[in-house]
Design a protein around this motif. Structure first.
Motif, PDB file in Angstrom:
ATOM      1  N   CYS A  44       0.673  -0.970  -0.171  1.00  0.00           N
ATOM      2  CA  CYS A  44      -0.290   0.084  -0.145  1.00  0.00           C
ATOM      3  C   CYS A  44       0.764   1.311  -0.073  1.00  0.00           C
ATOM      4  N   SER A  46       0.121   3.914   0.617  1.00  0.00           N
ATOM      5  CA  SER A  46      -0.161   4.849   2.143  1.00  0.00           C
ATOM      6  C   SER A  46       0.695   4.384   3.147  1.00  0.00           C
ATOM      7  N   CYS A  47       0.535   3.198   3.648  1.00  0.00           N
ATOM      8  CA  CYS A  47       0.587   2.805   4.724  1.00  0.00           C
ATOM      9  C   CYS A  47       1.762   1.504   4.827  1.00  0.00           C
ATOM     10  N   CYS A  69      -7.009   0.636   0.922  1.00  0.00           N
ATOM     11  CA  CYS A  69      -6.377  -0.222   1.740  1.00  0.00           C
ATOM     12  C   CYS A  69      -7.561  -1.070   2.818  1.00  0.00           C
ATOM     13  N   CYS A  72      -5.276   0.222   5.909  1.00  0.00           N
ATOM     14  CA  CYS A  72      -5.272   1.746   6.366  1.00  0.00           C
ATOM     15  C   CYS A  72      -6.215   2.284   6.135  1.00  0.00           C
TER      16      CYS A  72
HETATM   17 ZN   LIG Z   1      -2.973   0.767   3.632  1.00  0.00          ZN
END
Ligand SMILES: [Zn+2]
Length: 258
Positions: A44, A46-47, A69, A72
């Protein structure tokens, strides 16, 4: 050619295309960031959580997780399933047109490269050399033995300059900086794969759609005057259209004058 036809073959080609589309997403995300496209496995953005294999099913995973996701809940861009679906569709169209023959493999490779360039230019306004330069070499090598033949691919040079001048003039009139070096390398790649006639079709398509979109955007909002159009994205779309419909367009055009 009769080796495998019918629904099973179409299903296999579509599934193959969607799976390749999943890999193209990795290229689209990592190439502009200078990251390896082989490792580490998908995670991911983002996380950083790695994707489990069942979250990695093209298109379906995105729909099932509602575009977020699992860990997150960050939004995952709809560009990912879009790229997968488009790759599957374009692979199907190429197979439908060509059937099983060596040229199919080359054309699938070409279409995949055009999809990657389309998205990267749209998002970053760059056309990475790691795609266009090997693309020129592979395109020329393939054209020695398959369509459009080495004459068409190599004679790309004199008309290539004409094409470039037309594009350059066109984009300068629009008040832009004209074609970039990346666009010229991409045009050379398209010429190497498709020959100069279909490259002309590509450039015509890119100019028409590019100006239509540009004018449309300015009519919508005058602040878009400063918007830099992703010429590479229009070239990529034009090249795919030319690869699929170009020959019939040329035949129709020649027929008008005979
Ligand atoms: Zn994520």
């Amino acid at each position: 050619m009769a080796a495998m036809t019918g629904p099973l073959a179409f299903g296999l080609v579509a599934a193959f295309g969607v799976a390749i589309g999943s890999f193209l997403n990795v290229c689209v995300y990592r190439l502009p960031r200078g990251e390896s496209i082989v490792s580490p496995p998908s995670r991911c953005p983002s996380c950083g959580q790695g994707l489990r294999w069942f979250d990695n099913v093209p298109v379906w995973s995105w729909i099932r997780l509602g575009g977020r996701c699992r860990t997150c809940r960050a939004t995952i861009s709809p560009v990912y399933p879009f790229v997968e679906a488009v790759t599957g569709t374009l692979f199907l169209l190429q197979y439908w047109q060509l059937g099983w023959q060596p040229l199919l493999g080359i054309r699938l490779l070409f279409v995949a490269a055009m999809i990657v360039l389309f998205v990267i230019d749209l998002q970053h306004r760059i056309l990475p050399d790691v795609i266009t330069l090997p693309g020129i070499v592979i395109g020329l090598a393939a054209s020695m033995f398959l369509e459009p033949g080495w004459q068409a691919a190599l004679s790309e040079s004199p008309p290539g300059e004409v094409l470039w001048a037309v594009g350059e003039a066109y984009f300068r009139v629009r008040g832009e900086e004209g074609m970039g070096v990346g666009d010229v390398k991409m045009l050379a790649m398209i010429g190497a794969f498709l020959g100069w006639q279909l490259t002309l079709v590509t450039l015509l398509f890119a100019s028409l759609t590019g100006s239509a979109v540009g004018v449309g955007m300015v009519m919508f909002d005058r602040r878009h005057m400063k918007y830099q159009l992703p010429l590479g994205s229009f070239l990529a779309a034009g090249a795919v259209v030319a690869a699929h419909f170009g020959q019939s367009l040329i035949a129709w055009y020649v027929g008008l004058f005979s």
